[in-house]
Design an enzyme around this catalytic site. Sequence first.
Site, PDB file in Angstrom:
ATOM      1  N   HIS A  40       9.590   2.279   1.441  1.00 42.52           N
ATOM      2  CA  HIS A  40       8.783   3.266   0.698  1.00 42.52           C
ATOM      3  C   HIS A  40       7.282   3.108   0.935  1.00 42.52           C
ATOM      4  CE1 HIS A  40       7.340   0.946  -2.981  1.00 42.52           C
ATOM      5  NE2 HIS A  40       8.234   0.107  -2.503  1.00 42.52           N
ATOM      6  N   CYS A  71       1.926  -3.146  -7.905  1.00 41.39           N
ATOM      7  CA  CYS A  71       3.299  -3.602  -7.719  1.00 41.39           C
ATOM      8  C   CYS A  71       3.731  -4.651  -8.711  1.00 41.39           C
ATOM      9  CB  CYS A  71       3.490  -4.142  -6.317  1.00 41.39           C
ATOM     10  SG  CYS A  71       3.323  -2.833  -5.171  1.00 41.39           S
TER      11      CYS A  71
HETATM   12  N1  PLP Z   1       4.828  -7.238  -0.283  1.00 43.47           N
HETATM   13  C1  PLP Z   1       3.717  -6.493  -0.305  1.00 43.47           C
HETATM   14  C2  PLP Z   1       2.551  -6.888   0.527  1.00 43.47           C
HETATM   15  C3  PLP Z   1       3.645  -5.346  -1.104  1.00 43.47           C
HETATM   16  O1  PLP Z   1       2.535  -4.620  -1.126  1.00 43.47           O
HETATM   17  C4  PLP Z   1       4.773  -5.002  -1.898  1.00 43.47           C
HETATM   18  C5  PLP Z   1       4.716  -3.836  -2.794  1.00 43.47           C
HETATM   19  O2  PLP Z   1       3.674  -3.266  -2.983  1.00 43.47           O
HETATM   20  C6  PLP Z   1       5.921  -5.805  -1.818  1.00 43.47           C
HETATM   21  C7  PLP Z   1       5.913  -6.912  -1.004  1.00 43.47           C
HETATM   22  C8  PLP Z   1       7.162  -5.477  -2.611  1.00 43.47           C
HETATM   23  O3  PLP Z   1       7.859  -4.432  -2.010  1.00 43.47           O
HETATM   24  P1  PLP Z   1       8.970  -3.594  -2.818  1.00 43.47           P
HETATM   25  O4  PLP Z   1       8.219  -2.684  -3.734  1.00 43.47           O
HETATM   26  O5  PLP Z   1       9.729  -2.842  -1.793  1.00 43.47           O
HETATM   27  O6  PLP Z   1       9.812  -4.573  -3.540  1.00 43.47           O
END
Ligand code: PLP
Length: 393
Positions: free
Chosen positions: A204, A329
């Site tokens: 995504h 996040c």
């Molecule tokens: N790693 C990084 C650098 C991110 O920016 C994010 C989400 O923003 C993630 C991991 C986590 O990804 P997910 O939302 O698919 O769990």
Amino acid sequence: MTDRCYLDHAASTPPRPEAVAALRRRLDEPAANASAAHAAGQAVRTAVEEAREQVAEALNAHPGDIVFTSGGTEADNLAVKGLGWARIEDGARHLVVSAVEHPAVLDSARWLAAHEGLELTEVAPDPDGRVDPDRVLEAVRDDTALVSVMAANNVLGTVNDVAELGRRLRSRGVPLHTDAVQAFATQPVDVEAWQVDALSLSAHKFGGPQGVGVAYLRRGVPVVPVAHGGGQDRGVRSGTFAAALDAACGVAVERAVAERPGLGARLARLGDRLAAGLLQVDGVRRNGPADPGHRLPSHVHVAIDGVDGEALVFALDRAGLMVSAGSACHAGASERDHVLDAAGIEADAAVRLSLGWTTTEGDVDRALEVFTTVVERLRRDGAGGFLELEEVG
Ligand code: PLP
């Protein structure tokens, strides 16, 4: 809603039409479990394997190195804990990560340290958020289980020299994981050129659906599963294959790679214009590297004096501009961002505006108009003034 402006693509970017079509197509096919031996199951399995090949080709990897996950968080956990545990079995007692990793890496490493008695070195970045390979190498010991340094930072957009790290760690025999979740949309990602042993992606962030990601785990590097079950994917990732999501992820990867050069150049132009306009407002500074070669074209991070950070993001949203305070996040984004702390960035308020494949010149115009008006009004009227801000424009 038409004049609302979404500049939070680093948190999630809309799925590309081709990926949505692939998702729908697969959901319309007869349902079956991809691990079943019958014809319907094998048809579903074929879709998963095609997607695996698409991802492998994009990363310059072997399809057998690709494991589908539920997203970036699971891929990071699998890499850090999975490789970490396997190396503990071989006597390793130490981990190295950068202090600006996403919590999916940082907290996995801290968990391993707390529960497995490992020592953890968190390498501080420079003031632009860059992780110096020399400092990482200085931290590495003979009993280091794993090094994890992200390809590009989600908050500041800072790009790290993963190839340099990979080359030097390979000669020390220490596995390297890189979180390429933010980098993939605009940066070439090549596991051979980078000499990484594990790498994480999240669909995504580059035009695929939410809820699917990729762990590249180089064959031959031992990994202990995080979740136990049917052992469907290479014995390290159990659970029924999410065939429709995997297929959509494969298509999104292909589109992202095909459109990457054009997208990178377009976002660099839009981002430069956005940053130049934001910097016209008094008391606004840009964070992260000045050199475009060391930052993602998609990220513009600014510090703003004289306004409250939470009030600013709330007021911008009410006025039609959706951005993020630091990284969206993690839940409850009100505490100080660990990336800004690690880089020593002090600010009354800080926002990340992030661009993606749907961003237009009109979005930049609108963002500048809203940002300028909101910051002026907040400074003049304080947080109480933002209730009228819906009228901006
Ligand atoms: N790693 C990084 C650098 C991110 O920016 C994010 C989400 O923003 C993630 C991991 C986590 O990804 P997910 O939302 O698919 O769990």
